[in-house]
Design a protein around this motif. Structure first.
Motif, PDB file in Angstrom:
ATOM      1  N   LYS A  56       0.840  -1.201   0.000  1.00 26.99           N
ATOM      2  CA  LYS A  56       0.000   0.000   0.000  1.00 26.99           C
ATOM      3  C   LYS A  56       0.880   1.258   0.000  1.00 26.99           C
ATOM      4  CE  LYS A  56      -4.076  -1.986   2.275  1.00 26.99           C
ATOM      5  NZ  LYS A  56      -4.810  -2.085   3.571  1.00 26.99           N
ATOM      6  N   SER A  57       2.048   1.148   0.632  1.00 27.04           N
ATOM      7  CA  SER A  57       2.954   2.303   0.679  1.00 27.04           C
ATOM      8  C   SER A  57       3.494   2.614  -0.714  1.00 27.04           C
ATOM      9  CB  SER A  57       4.099   1.986   1.646  1.00 27.04           C
ATOM     10  OG  SER A  57       5.129   2.903   1.468  1.00 27.04           O
ATOM     11  N   LEU A  80       1.964   1.934  -3.500  1.00 19.65           N
ATOM     12  CA  LEU A  80       0.825   2.472  -4.262  1.00 19.65           C
ATOM     13  C   LEU A  80       0.618   3.941  -3.924  1.00 19.65           C
ATOM     14  CD1 LEU A  80      -1.596  -0.581  -3.916  1.00 19.65           C
ATOM     15  CD2 LEU A  80      -0.525   0.236  -6.042  1.00 19.65           C
ATOM     16  N   LYS A  81       0.802   4.267  -2.642  1.00 14.91           N
ATOM     17  CA  LYS A  81       0.614   5.665  -2.201  1.00 14.91           C
ATOM     18  C   LYS A  81       1.708   6.552  -2.795  1.00 14.91           C
ATOM     19  CE  LYS A  81       0.344   7.682   2.320  1.00 14.91           C
ATOM     20  NZ  LYS A  81       1.673   7.425   2.707  1.00 14.91           N
ATOM     21  N   ASP A  82       2.929   6.045  -2.798  1.00 18.76           N
ATOM     22  CA  ASP A  82       4.049   6.815  -3.382  1.00 18.76           C
ATOM     23  C   ASP A  82       3.818   7.057  -4.870  1.00 18.76           C
ATOM     24  OD1 ASP A  82       5.291   6.845  -0.956  1.00 18.76           O
ATOM     25  OD2 ASP A  82       6.620   5.134  -1.362  1.00 18.76           O
ATOM     26  N   LEU A  83       3.313   6.017  -5.556  1.00 21.55           N
ATOM     27  CA  LEU A  83       3.059   6.170  -6.997  1.00 21.55           C
ATOM     28  C   LEU A  83       1.990   7.228  -7.226  1.00 21.55           C
ATOM     29  CD1 LEU A  83       3.145   2.458  -8.206  1.00 21.55           C
ATOM     30  CD2 LEU A  83       4.598   4.313  -9.048  1.00 21.55           C
ATOM     31  N   GLU A  84       0.988   7.212  -6.364  1.00 22.72           N
ATOM     32  CA  GLU A  84      -0.091   8.201  -6.517  1.00 22.72           C
ATOM     33  C   GLU A  84       0.458   9.614  -6.285  1.00 22.72           C
ATOM     34  OE1 GLU A  84      -3.525   7.171  -4.283  1.00 22.72           O
ATOM     35  OE2 GLU A  84      -4.837   8.326  -5.600  1.00 22.72           O
ATOM     36  N   ALA A 106      -5.913  -1.431  -7.459  1.00 18.86           N
ATOM     37  CA  ALA A 106      -4.712  -0.963  -8.182  1.00 18.86           C
ATOM     38  C   ALA A 106      -4.880  -1.156  -9.687  1.00 18.86           C
ATOM     39  CB  ALA A 106      -3.477  -1.717  -7.694  1.00 18.86           C
ATOM     40  N   ASN A 107      -5.574  -2.244 -10.060  1.00 25.52           N
ATOM     41  CA  ASN A 107      -5.749  -2.550 -11.484  1.00 25.52           C
ATOM     42  C   ASN A 107      -6.479  -1.421 -12.193  1.00 25.52           C
ATOM     43  OD1 ASN A 107      -5.476  -4.110 -13.751  1.00 25.52           O
ATOM     44  ND2 ASN A 107      -7.221  -5.432 -13.340  1.00 25.52           N
ATOM     45  N   LEU A 119      -0.891  -5.954  -9.668  1.00 28.24           N
ATOM     46  CA  LEU A 119      -0.294  -6.448  -8.417  1.00 28.24           C
ATOM     47  C   LEU A 119      -0.365  -7.973  -8.392  1.00 28.24           C
ATOM     48  CD1 LEU A 119       0.854  -6.014  -5.568  1.00 28.24           C
ATOM     49  CD2 LEU A 119      -1.495  -5.694  -4.752  1.00 28.24           C
ATOM     50  N   TYR A 120       0.794  -8.589  -8.233  1.00 25.87           N
ATOM     51  CA  TYR A 120       0.876 -10.046  -8.168  1.00 25.87           C
ATOM     52  C   TYR A 120       1.573 -10.447  -6.866  1.00 25.87           C
ATOM     53  CZ  TYR A 120       0.412  -9.420 -13.285  1.00 25.87           C
ATOM     54  OH  TYR A 120      -0.006  -9.039 -14.543  1.00 25.87           O
TER      55      TYR A 120
END
Ligand code: CTP
Ligand code: A1H0Z
Length: 441
Positions: A342-343, A345-349, A391-392, A398-399
């Motif tokens: 999740k971290s 994903l948050k950084d990417l956002e 995320a998709n 995400l795998y």
């Protein structure tokens, strides 16, 4: 402009874009400093009949992204290119505007094309010199502006060659890419028999990109004939015929090929996948226990032609990985690691980068022998699936890979190799079907 000089029944162009400033030379590498303004015209107004598809090839999708977006990206990332005009059929203007917005292309403007490639290119050239004062500036002798013309269906163009074409065009007035002929050129009689063949060594295939000083290509199109517009295929010829400008010919790399037939679409997709799958970073989360596995994955992936960087986190200088087209492998040991995913994903956002193609995050969970039951070792599978589904929607795949620690060296090495092989396959294939799945190494 009333109607269109290239295509009389075409409407005048919509508004113009602000004249771009020369790409800041202090941002350009010294060995490639371009101190004159350069613009690009990407003809993309064709129907792609030879592919046999309904969708024009420039709009065919590769990993969710149209071919033309890859070509635009290859050009817009060049610092010394200020403006890009994409020329599309009138009925595709809205689609092209959507693509520019969706993939956050910069310096790009869409203008309507014409019934032939020359008419489309001419429309693009005119769009560059839209307003009188802009045209005067472009035509002034002391600041030759170079216009690069590049087929929108040649996505694998590299900055180095664009630079060679731009510099040669500035010096010579015109420059073009050439490639050796693969087949011999022959002339046929009207009855379909051989008339004569050309000595192949004396001829070359004319490719793209081509470059011209603005005055040359502008005048060439002002002076050429209706027949040139209708049946001509060579801009270099127009420069010679109507401006007496002899183009400098530069042999280009094999990557300049043009997507023409259906088989070329498959080849282009394979090359795009390959290019986007060569690099990833392995994040250890600063865990001492994760480092040996991360290093082992890096070594095994190297043998699979994948260059992996091992980093503790995405902070400080490492945030640069968020701005590249990297993929991420989060290694986690013996604990629920959904928070680490999740971290990322948050950084990417927060990085707010347009994801130009599906980006891959792989959670590699190492469990020690006493945690054999997957339900205890790996984070709640349902939660993992939910995070993966969310995320998709953001074009992030995400795998999960579960690997068990083993004291048996041979067994452990086999497991690590399997992690690397699965990782390589997931990044290369980016299959939506495996999103949120937990694979066993
Ligand atoms: N009226 C046209 C015709 C072609 N092109 C563009 O010129 C490039 C090279 O042309 P080509 O490969 O021949 O594309 P198509 O004309 O679309 O292909 P086909 O001949 O198979 O229909 C392509 O990017 C195409 O979109 C254009 O801008 N305007
Ligand atoms: O002729 P087509 O429209 O298929 O493709 C265009 C190419 O021919 C053209 O880009 C080069 O030959 C350079 O002129």
């Amino acid at each position: 402009m009333e109607g269109d000089a290239c295509d009389p029944d075409r409407p005048a162009h919509p508004g113009t874009f602000p004249a771009g400033e020369c790409g800041r030379t202090d941002q350009q590498p010294p060995e490639r400093r371009v101190d004159f303004p350069v613009s690009v015209v990407l003809p993309a107004g064709g129907t792609g009949e030879r592919t046999g598809l309904q969708t024009p090839k420039q709009f065919c999708l590769f990993m969710g992204r149209p071919l033309i977006s890859y070509t635009i990206q290859a050009v817009e990332r060049v610092l010394w290119i200020q403006n890009i005009v994409v020329v599309v059929a009138k009925e595709h203007m809205d689609l092209m505007t959507d693509i520019i917005q969706q993939f956050r292309h910069r310096k790009v403007r869409a203008v309507p094309g014409g019934s032939t490639r020359h008419r489309s290119i001419c429309n693009g050239v005119l769009a560059l010199g839209e307003q009188e004062e802009e045209k005067e500036r472009l035509l002034s002798a002391d600041r030759p502006k170079v216009v690069i013309i590049h087929d929108a269906v040649r996505p694998f163009v590299e900055e180095d060659f664009l630079y060679k074409i731009a510099m040669a065009a500035k010096e010579q007035g015109a420059a073009g890419a050439i490639r050796p002929l693969v087949s011999t050129v022959i002339a046929t009689t009207s009855e379909g028999y051989l008339d004569h063949s050309l000595e192949r060594a004396k001829y070359r295939a004319s490719e793209m990109p081509q470059g011209f000083t603005y005055d040359v290509i502008y005048q060439a199109y002002q002076r050429c004939t209706e027949s040139d517009f209708e049946v001509g295929t060579e801009c270099l010829h127009l420069a010679l015929q109507y401006c007496g400008t002899n183009a400098k010919l530069i042999e280009g790399p094999p990557t300049l090929w043009k997507v023409t037939y259906k088989r070329d679409l498959a080849a282009a997709e394979s090359i795009i996948k390959e290019t986007l799958s060569r690099s990833a970073c392995v994040i250890t989360g600063g865990s001492e226990q994760a480092v040996p596995l991360a290093d082992a994955i890096q070594k095994a992936a190297g043998a699979l032609d994948m260059a992996l960087d091992v980093i503790p986190n995405l902070m400080g200088d490492n945030c640069r990985y968020l701005l590249k087209e990297y993929n991420f492998i989060q290694v986690s040991v013996n604990r629920s690691c959904l928070s680490e995913v999740k971290s990322i994903l948050k950084d990417l956002e927060a990085a707010n980068q347009a994801l130009l193609h599906p980006l891959v995050i792989i959670l590699v969970h190492l469990s020690c022998p006493d945690e054999l039951s997957i339900s205890r070792a790996m984070p709640e599978l349902a939660a993992f699936m939910d995070v993966a589904s969310a995320a998709n929607l953001r074009n992030i795949l995400l795998y999960g890979i579960q690997v068990h620690q083993s004291k048996d060296t041979e067994r452990w090495e086999r497991s690590v190799l399997r992690v690397a092989e699965i990782t390589s396959a997931l990044i290369r294939e980016r299959s939506p079907a495996l999103v949120g799945q937990l694979l066993q190494a």
